[in-house]
Write an enzyme that holds these catalytic residues in place. Structure first.
Site, short mmCIF file in Angstrom:
data_model
loop_
_atom_site.label_atom_id
_atom_site.label_comp_id
_atom_site.label_asym_id
_atom_site.label_seq_id
_atom_site.Cartn_x
_atom_site.Cartn_y
_atom_site.Cartn_z
N VAL A 13 6.32 -4.85 -0.30
CA VAL A 13 7.45 -4.74 -1.24
C VAL A 13 7.23 -3.60 -2.22
CG1 VAL A 13 8.70 -5.91 -3.09
CG2 VAL A 13 8.11 -7.16 -1.01
N ARG A 16 7.78 -0.22 -0.56
CA ARG A 16 9.19 0.06 -0.29
C ARG A 16 9.93 0.43 -1.57
NH1 ARG A 16 10.94 -4.17 4.54
NH2 ARG A 16 8.86 -4.42 5.42
N ASP A 72 9.01 -15.10 9.85
CA ASP A 72 8.11 -14.30 10.68
C ASP A 72 7.45 -15.11 11.79
OD1 ASP A 72 8.64 -12.13 9.05
OD2 ASP A 72 6.86 -12.41 7.81
N GLY A 106 6.19 -1.29 5.23
CA GLY A 106 5.29 -1.40 4.10
C GLY A 106 5.56 -2.64 3.29
N CYS A 113 12.47 -10.53 16.78
CA CYS A 113 12.75 -9.38 15.93
C CYS A 113 13.25 -8.19 16.75
CB CYS A 113 11.51 -8.98 15.13
SG CYS A 113 10.28 -8.13 16.10
#
Length: 308
Positions: free
Chosen positions: A152, A155, A84, A150, A242
């Site tokens: 983990v 999801r 990220d 969202g 991204c």
């Protein structure tokens, strides 16, 4: 004499908190004299869940609030998933430590299907990643790929509620949160490549941290740093973010590193390249070599189309 203090900024998600607690625990065990505390913060990337990351500004949105806290002197460092972290840090920051990499690959998670090939035509697959979307559609153009944001747990709950037939998540994130059993298949090279630096935890710190940066550097894992530097150098040379589907994976060889790179598009077009490091070649130079090979095959056109 007062104890040295390290204040670590972190996102509030379960995975981010796990990663930060992991770093804090390593520091406390290795340096009992160190006073380590956590500063949990909410970021725009966590708060805006109704649009894709690319649409709201990219993965750097997970970092901004943490960097502001460091600039204000409220925190000394921050813990991130390295995938990220933008290729180039804001001025005044550095990465003193990259921890040993966990499982770098992606996972297929599904209640009924054991592999990508087992998914029926028209199956709905969830992912928030352009890279995962492009690789899915390159392999299975008959699938329906829908955005999935969202944390983990969120999801997984959406999958279990029947909103998707399968979802794609990082193996490392699932394993760190105790969801190993949810992994139905690992998506691995050469067919499938991960995001550059996936599975690696990085510590970002103010460049003026001084002697306290030494505590952080003690956690650095040299082999992981070399691998992810090659992957990130390739991405940097491609001007990747991204917003574009870029994948890379560096693996250790007897006398150096081998780097595989991939650039794709949602219409199924893709290019891939691979190279091994030569004597005296740095990881960054290897990344540059693979990027040049991808560009020679037309990667620039794919990147340009994806960024529009």
């Amino acid at each position: 004499m007062s104890r040295p203090i390290l204040r670590i900024a972190t996102r509030k998600s379960a995975l981010a908190m796990w990663q930060t607690e992991h770093v804090a625990d390593r520091l406390r065990r290795q340096f009992p004299e160190l006073d380590v505390s956590l500063l949990p913060l909410s970021t725009r990337g966590d708060e805006v869940l109704d649009r894709s990351l690319a649409a709201i500004g990219g993965k750097g949105l997970f970092l901004k609030e943490l960097e502001v806290a460091m600039q204000r002197g409220e925190a000394d460092c921050a813990v991130h998933s390295l995938k990220d972290v933008p290729m180039d840090l804001e001025p005044g920051f550095e990465l003193p430590a990259i921890l040993e990499r966990a499982d770098p690959f992606d996972a297929l998670v599904s209640g009924r299907h054991d592999s990508l090939s087992a998914l029926p035509a028209g199956a709905v697959v969830g992912t928030s990643s352009l890279r995962r979307r492009a690789q899915l559609l390159a392999l299975r153009p008959d699938l329906v790929v829908r955005d999935l944001r969202g944390n983990v747990n969120t999801r997984l709950a959406k999958l279990d509620a029947g909103d998707y037939d399968a979802i794609i998540l990082a193996c490392a994130g699932l394993q760190r949160l105790g969801f190993d059993a949810r992994i139905r298949a690992r998506l691995e090279p050469p067919t499938w490549l991960p995001a550059p630096a996936q599975g690696a935890i990085a510590i970002e710190a103010r460049a003026d941290l001084g002697e306290r940066a030494g505590y952080l550097r003690a956690l650095d894992h040299a082999a992981t740093r070399a691998a992810v530097e090659a992957e990130r150098a390739m991405n940097r040379a491609l001007h990747g973010s991204c917003h574009v589907p870029v994948a890379a994976f560096a693996s250790a060889q007897a006398d150096g590193w081998q780097l595989a790179g991939w650039v794709g598009a949602e219409d199924g077009r893709s290019v891939r390249a691979q190279a091994s490091s030569t004597a005296g070649q740095s990881p960054e130079q290897l990344g540059q070599t693979v990027a040049e090979a991808l560009l020679a095959q037309g990667a620039a056109a794919l990147l340009g189309d994806a960024a529009r």
